[in-house]
Write an enzyme that holds these catalytic residues in place. Sequence first.
Site, PDB file in Angstrom:
ATOM      1  N   LYS A 147     -52.847   6.246  35.030  1.00 22.38           N
ATOM      2  CA  LYS A 147     -52.231   5.697  36.239  1.00 22.38           C
ATOM      3  C   LYS A 147     -50.790   6.207  36.312  1.00 22.38           C
ATOM      4  CE  LYS A 147     -49.962   2.847  38.119  1.00 22.38           C
ATOM      5  NZ  LYS A 147     -48.787   3.066  39.068  1.00 22.38           N
ATOM      6  N   GLU A 195     -43.740   1.753  25.177  1.00 22.36           N
ATOM      7  CA  GLU A 195     -42.507   2.540  25.058  1.00 22.36           C
ATOM      8  C   GLU A 195     -41.657   2.188  26.262  1.00 22.36           C
ATOM      9  OE1 GLU A 195     -39.860   4.906  25.985  1.00 22.36           O
ATOM     10  OE2 GLU A 195     -41.295   6.558  26.105  1.00 22.36           O
ATOM     11  N   CYS A 223     -35.351   7.056  29.319  1.00 20.56           N
ATOM     12  CA  CYS A 223     -35.344   5.741  28.676  1.00 20.56           C
ATOM     13  C   CYS A 223     -34.502   5.742  27.402  1.00 20.56           C
ATOM     14  CB  CYS A 223     -36.765   5.274  28.391  1.00 20.56           C
ATOM     15  SG  CYS A 223     -37.784   6.522  27.584  1.00 20.56           S
ATOM     16  N   GLU A 236     -29.968  -1.414  31.342  1.00 16.78           N
ATOM     17  CA  GLU A 236     -30.321  -0.010  31.551  1.00 16.78           C
ATOM     18  C   GLU A 236     -30.123   0.369  33.012  1.00 16.78           C
ATOM     19  OE1 GLU A 236     -33.924   2.846  30.134  1.00 16.78           O
ATOM     20  OE2 GLU A 236     -34.516   1.011  31.168  1.00 16.78           O
TER      21      GLU A 236
END
Length: 502
Positions: A185, A260, A294, A393
């Site tokens: 996906k 992750e 990330c 973040e």
Amino acid sequence: MAIPIPSRQLFINGNWTEPLLKKRIPIINPFTEEIIGDIPAATAEDVDVAVEAARRALTRNKGKDWATASGAVRAKYLRAIAAKIKERKPELAKLETVDSGKPLKESEADMDDVISCFEYYADLAESLDAKQKAPISLPLKAFKSYVIKEPIGVVGLIVPWNYPLLMAIWKVAPALAAGCAAILKPSELASVTCLELGEVCREVDLPAGVLNILPGLGPDAGAPLASHPHVDKISFTGSTTTAIKIMTSAAQRVKPVTLELGGKGPIVVFEDADIDKAVEWTIFGCFYNGGQICSATSRLIVHESIAAEFLDRLVKWSEKIKISDPLEEDCKLGPIVSKGQYEKVMKFISNAKNEGATILYGGNRPKHLEKGYYVEPTIITDVNTSMQIWREEVFGPVLCVKTFTTEDEAIELANDTHYGLGGAVVSKDLERCDRVSKALQVGAVWVNCSQPCFCQAPFGGVKWSGFGRELGEWGLENYLIVKQVTEYVSGEQWGWYEPPKQ
């Protein structure tokens, strides 16, 4: 020159399949802000069809077509896919760039990594054959025991938009090498190259149902995939918020997950660092791929004795970064992937100013670009550890800065985060680098550099950055079940119970 976008459907059971509800999502070029095509939008109904196809792929011919085939057989397919991607590299790189906004040179590097990843896991698939029936040493000679490694089954792979095809292949290649069947996906913000992977699989005659590709919105496609009763594992890369939902859903069926997630990585620069080398790695660690990484080292922690000179050089280097059409030669900073993400990044910068931080450099749209979701490389100083810019973040080219005096203070600042994906330390003193590497609460430490990534080395985080490891042999283990087989080999009666009288 316009890059033609192939018109694709969902890739299910080896064929292009129209979504059952016939939904589609527009593709917006982040450089021009124009619609350049569309992608199919899967829903729960399509997930059901894809899962059924994947389960058939595992059981067809009693598994001999894929799940119980030798690793050497699967390796041939992985190498064939790599070869096809190599043939199409120029086209795929351009598609990646117009879809995600990343500079063309970065997209080309991504395609090289995609090819290497397939080839690497082809080698591991072959080596898996030799590792089967590995003997276990037992204390009782009446028994012998060995281990078999088997595919975990049908796996759902949910990936983000920052490295659209590469992040997918980090999961697809080891899953296929292990003998799993997969439903991929991709993100609705960047699915074009993942769909082209479907065409590559069709061209190499990958057995039907082994890989299915379902773009779509998270609630419509990702959530039904994560909760599906016939999906045996979920591997997810993305936000911590979404990961919590996936874990909650998977827990209802005691389904394993690999996560992750986000990061707020530190780069710690000591007073003995080579300043220009350290400045370039600081820029690379936070501004590469538009900061949409990330593991970005987006918190610069620099020794107070060199801070003024370091920041002066940092600004001078940042001024030289070429911001342009991402297809242009030597473009080093392209647009953010979407309008929504652009607005989030600008909001972070605005909030930092409102909280009392100083925008030392950048913080705006580049003056020479009227269109596109561009954010200048941004350096923020006068930051305290309670500010949003320090704690959350950003996922954009935004670096926040703090100074330190002692090594212990630097480590405390570096670990002052809920996240723990990657971190860097820069110093000529390698013993100090070793101490700091051990002290950093992260899954990956870079010494005198930031962000190098190799498919042979494990990647993953701790704390809110998730658990489990991708890449390397650890990535393959994600998709394998370890089965113990123990045999009684003595010719004697076991003798635990009294035998009946004759």
